[in-house]
Motif scaffolding. Structure first.
Motif, PDB file in Angstrom:
ATOM      1  N   THR A   1     -34.097 -37.483 -33.441  1.00 10.56           N
ATOM      2  CA  THR A   1     -34.181 -36.481 -34.500  1.00 10.56           C
ATOM      3  C   THR A   1     -34.916 -35.239 -34.007  1.00 10.56           C
TER       4      THR A   1
ATOM      5  N   LYS B   1     -27.579 -30.608 -51.366  1.00  8.79           N
ATOM      6  CA  LYS B   1     -27.241 -30.250 -49.990  1.00  8.79           C
ATOM      7  C   LYS B   1     -28.456 -29.945 -49.136  1.00  8.79           C
ATOM      8  N   GLY B   2     -29.592 -30.472 -49.550  1.00  5.22           N
ATOM      9  CA  GLY B   2     -30.758 -30.365 -48.677  1.00  5.22           C
ATOM     10  C   GLY B   2     -31.442 -29.019 -48.688  1.00  5.22           C
TER      11      GLY B   2
ATOM     12  N   ARG C   1     -34.100 -36.084 -40.305  1.00  6.63           N
ATOM     13  CA  ARG C   1     -32.775 -36.705 -40.282  1.00  6.63           C
ATOM     14  C   ARG C   1     -31.874 -36.099 -39.212  1.00  6.63           C
ATOM     15  N   ALA C   2     -31.896 -34.797 -39.106  1.00 12.39           N
ATOM     16  CA  ALA C   2     -30.977 -34.111 -38.187  1.00 12.39           C
ATOM     17  C   ALA C   2     -31.277 -34.531 -36.753  1.00 12.39           C
TER      18      ALA C   2
ATOM     19  N   THR D   1     -27.040 -34.293 -42.000  1.00 11.23           N
ATOM     20  CA  THR D   1     -27.555 -33.140 -42.747  1.00 11.23           C
ATOM     21  C   THR D   1     -26.566 -31.985 -42.815  1.00 11.23           C
TER      22      THR D   1
ATOM     23  N   VAL E   1     -35.359 -32.162 -43.427  1.00 12.97           N
ATOM     24  CA  VAL E   1     -34.104 -32.106 -42.663  1.00 12.97           C
ATOM     25  C   VAL E   1     -34.366 -32.498 -41.209  1.00 12.97           C
TER      26      VAL E   1
ATOM     27  N   LEU F   1     -28.959 -36.349 -48.733  1.00 19.44           N
ATOM     28  CA  LEU F   1     -28.309 -36.267 -47.419  1.00 19.44           C
ATOM     29  C   LEU F   1     -28.403 -37.584 -46.656  1.00 19.44           C
TER      30      LEU F   1
ATOM     31  N   VAL G   1     -37.421 -37.535 -46.504  1.00 20.49           N
ATOM     32  CA  VAL G   1     -35.998 -37.186 -46.353  1.00 20.49           C
ATOM     33  C   VAL G   1     -35.479 -36.656 -47.690  1.00 20.49           C
ATOM     34  N   ASN G   2     -34.417 -35.881 -47.595  1.00 22.46           N
ATOM     35  CA  ASN G   2     -33.702 -35.502 -48.805  1.00 22.46           C
ATOM     36  C   ASN G   2     -32.726 -36.630 -49.105  1.00 22.46           C
TER      37      ASN G   2
ATOM     38  N   GLY H   1     -27.631 -37.992 -38.588  1.00 25.27           N
ATOM     39  CA  GLY H   1     -28.478 -37.610 -39.721  1.00 25.27           C
ATOM     40  C   GLY H   1     -27.680 -37.191 -40.933  1.00 25.27           C
TER      41      GLY H   1
END
Lengths: 778, 289, 161
Positions: B76, C43-44, B108-109, B34, B105, C62, C58-59, B32
Motif C-alpha cells: 500500500t 467514492k472515497g 488501501r491504494a 480505490t 485511501v 471502497l 479505510v473508507n 485496494g
C-alpha cells in the motif's frame, strides 16, 4: 498593507448576569452524534419498505418526445413507476416556505416531474419504487426516454437579450428590484472621482456531508408521514397541495439534519416519497447519491455586480450606482428574495445619500439557484468591500480611512430607508479583526504577503413583510425536569440546544435535565424555517416567552411557600430559593406537586411574532425589510506564490457583534465554520457548468476545503446586548460567512497589486492576472 | 448506488491468480480498489471478473534484492510512505506517497494499482520514472520486466496485457550522493489530484556527466521523462542558468491538456516553477552548485 | 453472481452474512444496522464512511465486503456509547467539534487511527490525519482541538477502547 490600528475600549454595556445563557456548555445533541446513535434520515428503515430512485434529464434543454415505462414496470420487484402523466398538473409550490397566507407569486411553481419540456440537467422525469435498491436502479435504466434537445440559454446576460431562447414565460426575467434614494446624478456631479468596477461570482454548491434522504409511509389515519432531513417542516403544505390532499394528511417528521446551509430549504425528496408512499401504500425510502444531490438541488447564485461610485478626495461617498445580474437557473425557487437581499444590502454598511440599484435575475437552462447561507449577502459583500478598497486606492487613502468616512452609525438609515435601531459596532469589530493579525509576516522574493479586511452588515430574521411567527411549548415535569416542544429543525448549528439553554436559564433547570422535541409538523408547535438566521431570534423568543410564563407560576407558588413576595424568589440549579438566603429553598420537583395540586399550569404554548411591516415601495425600494442587522468584520493575511499563483491564508481573524452569545462555543463554531466556507468561496469553490452540463459532478471535482487548507479563524465575539433576539442576541449563522471572501480578495490584491475581479481566486487566475498586469506596466 | 455485477476471485497464490487471468477474458485484478471501485460505481468500467490479489502474501512488502529496491505490487501507499528502506534509498517516493490522496485511501491504494491505472496524474509515477524503475509483469505463460518509461502508453493504457499481473516495481539503489525530490501542485492542500507534479533525481558528478532524471505528471497523456531538461543539466555545472534552461525545456516537452484543473498555459507555467524549485535546493547542497 | 458467506467481526461481535461480491463494506455494515457508518459520497472523497479495518483507517465504500472476510471492523458506535463514551467521543462533544454531526463518526475513527500510533500528535499531524474526512460545518478548528484534547484525556486516564 494595512497599518497598525488603534483599538479603542468598547462602549460600556450593562449585560444582566445569567447562569446558563452565555456559557460554553456541551450541546445537548453532541454526544449522541459522537457515539453514532443519532438516527439521520437515511439511517431509518421500516418493515416492508420499498426503495426509490429518480430518473433525471441528461440534457439541460429539451423536449420529451418519448417516455415508455412498460419495460420498467414489468421488472419483477418493481412496485411502482410514476411519470408526469400519472400526476396531472402536480406543481411544487416554492413560494416562501412556511407562509403566513401570502399569495403565491406567479410562475414560482416548478412541475414535480417534467412532462413535455426539460429545463435543466437533472430535472426529474420519472420515479421508481422497488423491493431493492438494485431493482430500482435497473428499472430506471429500463425506462425508455427519448429526448429532443432544444436550444438553451446558459448565461443570464445572454438570457436577457432579445431573441434569446425562452426558458419559460414571455421573457427570462425572474425578478427585478430597484432602489432609488436621493439624487444619484447630483451625487456623481459632486464627486471628485468616479470609481467603477465589475465583480463576478460563480455557482457554489452547499456540499453538506449528508445527501438528501427520507422515508415515507401512510399511517392508520391515512396520514402520509415523511421522515426527512429538511430545514422546513412547513413544506407539508406544499406536499399536500401538490398531491391535492388536505394539509392535515401530511406530516413531516424532521430529523437531525447533516448540514443544510440553505440547500435543504427547498423541497427535496419529500414530494417524491409522498407520491410513492401514497401510490404503493408501503413505506418508501429515497436517498440521493452525492452526484444526484449535486444536480437535483439548488446552488448559490452567480452574480455579476457593477459598482459605480462617486467619491470625494477625503473618501466620502457621494453616490452609488449599482447594477446586479443574477443567474436564477431553470426555476425561480427563492431567487426573487435572494435578489432582494443582495439589492438591499448592495451598498454595504455605509451611509450613502444618493443610491440607485437595479437588479435583475434571469432564467437560464442552468442548475436552479436558491438559498445558500447569506442569501445574496455574500455576493453583495464581495462587490461592495472590494469596491471600497478600489475607492481607497483611487483616492490614495488607506482602506480603513475610507470606510470610516462612510460607516453607518446607530440611528442611520440603510439604502432602503430602514433606520438601524441596534448598536452598529463597525469600528469596534474592524479594529479588533485587524489588530488580531498581529505582526506582519515578511514577504520573500516569490512569496508576496498581503493583508485585507472586510466589514459587512447582514440581516437576521425574515423579511418583515412576511409577518413571521414562531411557537414553542415549554413545560416543567413533576420530577423537576423540563420539556420543550418546538418545531425547529436543527441543521447542525445547535438550534435546538440554544432553546434548551434559554429554558434552562429561565426555569432554573440544569441543561442536562432539559429535553427538546423538535421538527415535527404534527406534534411540535410550528416554529418556521431554520433559515435566514432566524431560529434563535424567533424560536428563542417563543421559548423565552413560554418559559417565562412557567417561571412566573413557579415563582408565585414558591413565594407562597416561603411567605415572601414573588420578587424575592429566584430559580436555579433545579431549586426555587429566597434571594440572598439560599438556605431557604425547595426542589423544583417538590414545588411541582403543589402547583399540580392547585391547578397552576406548569406548561405554556407561546407565540412570538416578529415586527410586521408593509412591503417596500416597488419603485424606490424604500421601506423596512428586516428586523435587525448583525455587524462585523474579518481580516486576513495571505501569501501569494507569484510563480505558481497559489494563495495561502496565513492568518484569519473575524470579529462580530453577536449581541449576546447564548452559547459561546456554538457561536465560535458558527464563526469559524462560516469563515471557512467563505475562505473556500474566495479561493477554491466553483460549481462549473458548461452549456448547462455540470462539470464538477462529485466531491472529487467540486473541491471543498480540507483540514489542511486554512488555518483556524480566530473568533472575537463582542456582545453589545442590543440585538432583537432573546437576551439581546443578534444572529450569527449567516453573517459568519459574509466577510471572509472579500477580505481574502482584498488581501490578494494587496499582495500582488492587482485586483482579480472574480472568485474563486484560483492559482491560474492569479498568474494570468499578474501576466496581464506585467504587460500593462511594461 | 450499487456496483455492477461481477465475479470475484480471491486466490491465495500467484499461480492461481495468473491462471484465472489467463482463463477469464475481461478479468481485471483488484487490490485496494480505490480507483477501480469508483469507476465501476460510475459505470465507466464493468469488468465481468475481478481477481483480488490481496491474499497473495508475496505480492506485498519492500525488500532489497541484488542492488535493487523491490516493492511488491500490492504494497500500500501507506506502507511505502512508512518504509525505512524507501526513506533511505528513495525519499522522493516517500514524499510522493505522503502527498497521495488521503490517509484512508493510502491505507488501501497500492503502488501496483496506481501504476496499472495509468492516470497521467498518478503520484507515484514521476518518482518511479526518476528512479529508473521497471515494472515486473507475470502471466501464466511467463514473466517480463518493462522499464517504466516504456510502460505507459496513453491515458489509462499500459504495456500490461490483460492476462498479466504487475507483481513488483523495482529500481536500482541510487548511487551514494544522489538527491531526489518530489512536488505536486493541486487545487487544495490535501487530498487533491495533481494539476502538475514533478520529480527529480540527480546523481553525483561522474566521468561523462552526472545522472539526471526529471519526470513530470499530469502534463501529457502519460507521466513523462523530460529528457531535454535532463540533458540541460547532465553535462555542465548545475547553475542558475542551467536550471532555467532545464525548466524551460521541461515546459516545452510537456503536452498538457486544458481541463477543469488547469489550462495548458497554466500547466506549463507550473512546470517551470516546480522544476526550478526542485532543482535549486538539490544544487545548493553541492560544492559545484 | 454467486453469494458467499463471509465472517466479519464488527465492534467485537462475530457476524456471518451471505452476499454477492458486488456489495461494499459500507453497504453491508449499514444493512446490518451499523448506521453510524455514514454514506457521504461512495467514492472515497469525504471520509464519512471511515472505519477501522484491522486497525487501519479505510473508507468502507471502497472495500468490497468479501475483502473484509475474516477481518475486524471497528465503527464509532463500537468505540463507545451514550452511557460509556470513549474519551475521543467525550472530547468531541465537549469542545464544540460536533455541529451537524454527519462527519463525526468518520472523524472519530480517523482520530482513533491517529492516536493509536501517535498518542501525542502535533496540530499539523492532526490536520494531516483527518485530511480525508470532510467537514462542512466546523472549519475543523474545534475538531483539531478535540483530537488534542482526546490525546490529553487518554494520556491522563487510559484508553478505554
Amino acid at each position: 498593507m494595512i497599518g497598525k490600528v488603534e483599538v479603542k475600549p468598547l462602549p460600556k454595556v450593562d449585560l444582566p448576569p445569567l447562569r446558563q445563557v452565555g456559557r460554553p456548555l456541551r450541546r445537548v445533541d453532541a454526544l449522541g452524534k459522537a457515539v453514532g446513535s443519532t438516527v439521520y434520515a437515511a439511517d431509518f428503515s421500516m418493515p416492508n419498505m420499498l426503495h426509490a430512485k429518480v430518473l433525471r434529464s441528461p440534457v439541460p434543454s429539451g423536449r420529451i418526445v418519448g417516455l415508455n415505462v412498460d419495460r420498467a414496470r414489468s421488472i419483477p420487484g418493481v412496485a411502482c413507476v410514476l411519470t408526469a402523466r400519472d400526476l396531472p398538473g402536480a406543481k411544487l409550490s416554492t413560494d416562501m416556505p412556511g407562509q403566513t397566507g401570502r399569495k403565491e407569486r406567479a410562475g414560482s411553481a416548478a412541475p414535480v416531474l417534467a412532462r413535455d419540456v426539460v429545463r435543466f440537467q437533472g430535472e426529474p422525469i420519472a420515479l421508481v419504487a422497488a423491493e431493492m435498491e438494485e431493482i430500482a436502479e435497473e428499472a430506471i435504466g429500463a425506462i425508455e426516454l427519448e429526448m429532443e434537445e432544444t436550444p438553451g440559454v446558459f448565461d443570464p446576460e445572454e438570457a436577457l437579450k432579445p431573441g434569446a431562447p425562452k426558458v419559460y414565460g414571455d421573457d427570462n426575467v425572474v425578478a427585478r428590484w430597484k432602489i432609488r434614494k436621493g439624487d444619484v446624478e447630483k451625487g456623481m456631479a459632486e464627486a471628485d472621482l468616479i470609481v467603477e468596477n465589475t465583480f463576478r461570482m460563480p455557482f457554489v454548491e452547499h456540499a453538506y456531508l449528508e445527501p438528501e434522504a427520507g422515508v415515507a409511509w401512510v399511517d392508520d389515519q391515512g396520514v402520509i408521514n415523511i421522515r426527512v432531513c429538511t430545514q422546513v417542516v412547513e413544506h407539508f403544505r406544499s406536499v399536500a397541495k401538490a398531491l391535492g390532499i388536505p394539509q392535515n394528511k401530511v406530516r413531516i417528521r424532521g430529523t437531525m439534519v447533516g448540514g443544510g446551509f440553505g440547500g435543504k430549504e427547498d423541497v427535496t425528496v419529500e414530494i417524491f416519497l409522498a407520491l410513492l408512499a401514497r401510490e404503493t401504500g408501503r413505506p418508501v425510502k429515497l436517498v440521493y447519491t452525492r452526484e444526484e444531490s449535486f444536480v437535483a438541488q439548488s446552488k448559490r447564485h452567480p452574480f455579476v455586480i457593477t459598482h459605480r461610485t462617486g467619491v470625494k478626495r477625503d473618501g466620502r461617498i457621494t453616490a452609488a450606482k449599482i447594477d446586479m445580474i443574477a443567474d436564477s437557473g431553470a426555476y425561480p425557487y427563492l431567487t426573487p428574495y435572494v435578489l432582494l437581499y443582495a439589492t438591499a444590502m448592495a451598498t454595504g454598511p455605509y451611509r450613502i445619500e444618493n443610491v440607485s440599484v437595479d437588479s435583475v435575475a434571469a432564467a437560464t437552462n442552468q442548475p436552479f439557484t436558491s438559498a445558500f447561507r447569506g442569501f445574496g449577502g455574500p455576493q453583495a459583500a464581495l462587490a461592495y468591500e472590494q469596491q471600497m478598497d478600489e475607492i481607497a486606492k483611487a483616492v490614495g487613502l488607506d482602506p480603513l480611512t475610507v470606510r470610516r468616512a462612510n460607516y453607518l452609525r446607530r440611528g442611520d438609515e440603510t439604502a432602503t430607508g430602514q433606520r438601524i435601531a441596534s448598536e452598529v459596532w463597525l469600528e469596534e469589530t474592524v479594529t479588533r479583526a485587524i489588530a488580531g493579525l498581529g505582526e506582519p509576516t515578511p514577504s520573500s522574493k516569490t512569496r508576496k504577503v498581503g493583508r485585507g479586511f472586510a466589514s459587512y452588515f447582514q440581516s437576521y430574521g425574515r423579511i418583515t413583510w412576511f409577518h413571521d411567527t414562531s411557537r414553542a411549548w415549554v413545560g416543567l415535569e413533576l420530577d423537576g425536569t423540563a420539556t420543550i416542544r418546538c418545531g425547529v429543525p436543527d441543521i447542525g448549528a445547535g438550534q435546538a440546544n440554544s432553546l434548551c439553554q434559554i429554558a434552562s436559564e429561565l426555569l432554573g433547570v440544569p441543561l442536562e435535565r432539559v429535553t427538546v422535541y423538535a421538527t415535527d409538523s404534527a406534534v411540535t408547535p410550528l416554529a418556521g424555517t431554520s433559515t435566514a438566521t432566524r431560529q434563535l431570534y424567533m424560536s428563542g423568543h417563543a421559548v423565552h416567552k413560554a418559559a417565562s410564563a412557567v417561571r412566573k407560576n413557579l415563582l408565585d407558588r414558591a413565594a407562597v411557600h416561603f411567605g415572601v413576595g414573588p420578587d424575592a424568589v429566584d430559580l436555579a440549579d433545579g431549586r426555587a430559593f429566597v434571594k440572598g438566603d439560599e438556605s431557604r429553598s425547595i426542589g423544583l420537583d417538590e414545588l411541582a406537586s403543589p402547583c399540580a395540586a392547585d391547578g397552576i399550569p406548569l406548561s405554556t404554548l407561546a407565540l412570538f411574532t416578529a415586527p410586521f411591516t408593509d412591503g417596500i415601495d416597488p419603485e424606490t425600494g424604500q421601506g423596512d425589510i428586516w428586523p435587525d442587522f448583525t455587524f462585523g468584520a474579518q481580516a486576513v493575511e495571505v501569501a501569494v506564490d507569484i510563480e505558481t499563483g497559489q494563495v495561502e491564508v496565513l492568518k484569519s481573524v473575524a470579529c462580530h457583534d453577536v449581541g449576546r452569545a447564548i452559547n459561546p462555543a456554538a457561536v465560535r463554531g458558527q464563526i469559524i465554520g462560516g469563515s471557512h466556507q467563505g475562505l473556500g468561496y474566495a479561493l477554491m469553490e466553483e460549481y462549473i457548468v458548461k452549456d448547462g452540463i455540470t462539470q464538477t459532478p462529485s466531491l472529487a471535482e467540486y473541491l471543498v476545503p480540507t483540514s489542511c487548507d486554512f488555518p483556524a479563524t480566530e473568533a472575537i465575539i463582542l456582545e453589545s446586548g442590543s440585538g432583537v433576539g432573546p437576551f439581546g442576541a443578534k444572529g450569527i449563522g449567516e453573517p459568519a460567512l459574509t466577510p471572509a471572501a472579500p477580505a481574502v480578495a482584498n488581501a490578494v490584491a494587496d499582495a500582488i497589486g492587482i485586483r482579480i475581479h472574480e472568485v474563486p481566486i484560483t492559482p491560474e487566475r492569479v498568474l494570468a492576472a499578474m501576466k496581464r498586469g506585467a504587460r500593462w506596466r511594461g | 448506488m450499487t456496483l455492477p455485477k461481477f465475479e470475484l476471485h480471491r486466490p491465495e497464490s500467484l499461480d492461481e491468480a495468473l491462471d484465472i487471468l489467463a482463463s477469464s477474458p475481461g478479468a481485471v485484478p483488484i487490490a485496494g480498489g480505490t480507483a477501480l471501485i469508483v469507476d465501476m460505481r460510475g459505470r465507466r468500467l464493468s469488468p465481468p471478473v475481478l481477481v483480488d490479489i490481496g491474499l497473495i502474501d508475496r505480492l506485498s512488502g519492500v525488500r532489497i534484492e541484488g542492488g535493487e529496491v523491490v516493492i511488491g505490487a500490492a504494497t500500500t501507499i501507506a506502507e511505502i510512505k512508512e518504509s525505512d528502506l524507501i526513506a533511505q534509498h528513495s525519499p522522493l517516493l516517500s514524499e510522493a506517497c505522503g502527498l497521495f490522496a488521503s490517509p484512508s485511501v493510502r491505507n488501501r491504494a497500492t503502488i501496483g494499482g496506481n501504476i496499472a491505472y495509468a492516470s497521467p496524474a498518478a503520484d507515484t509515477a514521476p518518482p518511479l520514472l526518476a528512479l529508473d524503475a521497471s515494472v515486473e509483469l507475470a502471466s501464466a505463460s511467463g514473466r517480463r520486466t518493462v522499464p517504466i518509461d516504456r510502460f505507459f502508453l496513453g491515458v489509462r493504457r499500459t504495456e500490461r496485457r490483460d492476462d498479466e499481473l504487475i507483481t513488483a516495481i523495482r529500481f536500482p539503489i541510487p548511487a551514494e550522493g544522489t538527491e531526489g525530490r518530489f512536488r505536486k501542485l493541486g487545487l487544495r492542500r490535501a487530498d487533491a489530484i495533481s494539476v502538475v507534479s514533478a520529480a527529480v533525481s540527480i546523481g553525483p558528478p561522474a566521468d561523462g556527466g552526472r545522472r539526471v532524471r526529471i519526470a513530470l505528471g499530469a502534463v501529457a497523456p502519460t507521466p513523462i521523462r523530460a529528457r531535454r531538461a535532463e540533458e540541460a543539466l547532465s553535462a555542465g555545472p548545475i547553475d542558475e542558468g542551467a536550471i532555467l534552461a532545464a525548466a524551460e525545456a521541461a515546459a516545452s516537452e510537456a503536452s498538457p491538456v486544458s481541463d477543469l484543473r488547469g489550462s495548458d498555459w497554466y500547466r506549463r507555467e507550473a512546470i517551470r516553477a516546480l522544476v526550478r524549485r526542485l532543482l535549486r535546493p538539490v544544487v545548493e547542497g553541492r560544492s559545484d552548485g | 453472481m454467486d453469494e458467499r458467506t463471509i465472517r466479519l467481526k464488527i465492534n467485537g461481535r462475530e457476524r456471518e452474512v451471505s452476499l454477492p461480491p458486488n456489495v461494499t463494506l459500507l453497504r453491508v455494515l449499514r444493512d446490518l444496522g451499523y448506521v453510524d457508518v455514514k454514506n457521504g459520497c461512495e467514492k472515497g472523497d469525504c471520509g464519512a464512511c471511515a472505519v477501522l479495518l484491522d486497525g487501519k483507517l479505510v473508507n468502507s465504500c471502497l472495500v468490497l465486503a468479501w475483502q473484509a472476510d475474516g477481518r475486524e471492523i471497528l465503527t464509532a458506535s463500537g468505540l463507545g456509547s451514550i452511557e460509556h463514551p470513549h474519551p475521543i467521543q467525550e472530547a468531541f462533544a465537549d469542545t464544540g467539534a460536533v455541529q451537524c454531526g454527519y462527519c463525526t463518526p468518520g472523524m472519530i475513527m480517523a482520530t482513533k487511527a491517529l492516536l493509536d500510533v501517535n498518542p501525542d500528535p502535533s496540530e499539523e499531524e492532526i490536520r494531516e490525519a483527518i485530511s480525508g474526512n470532510l467537514c462542512r460545518c466546523t472549519g475543523y478548528a474545534q475538531i483539531v482541538e478535540a483530537v488534542a484534547e482526546a490525546a490529553r484525556r487518554i494520556a491522563g486516564g487510559g484508553d478505554s477502547g
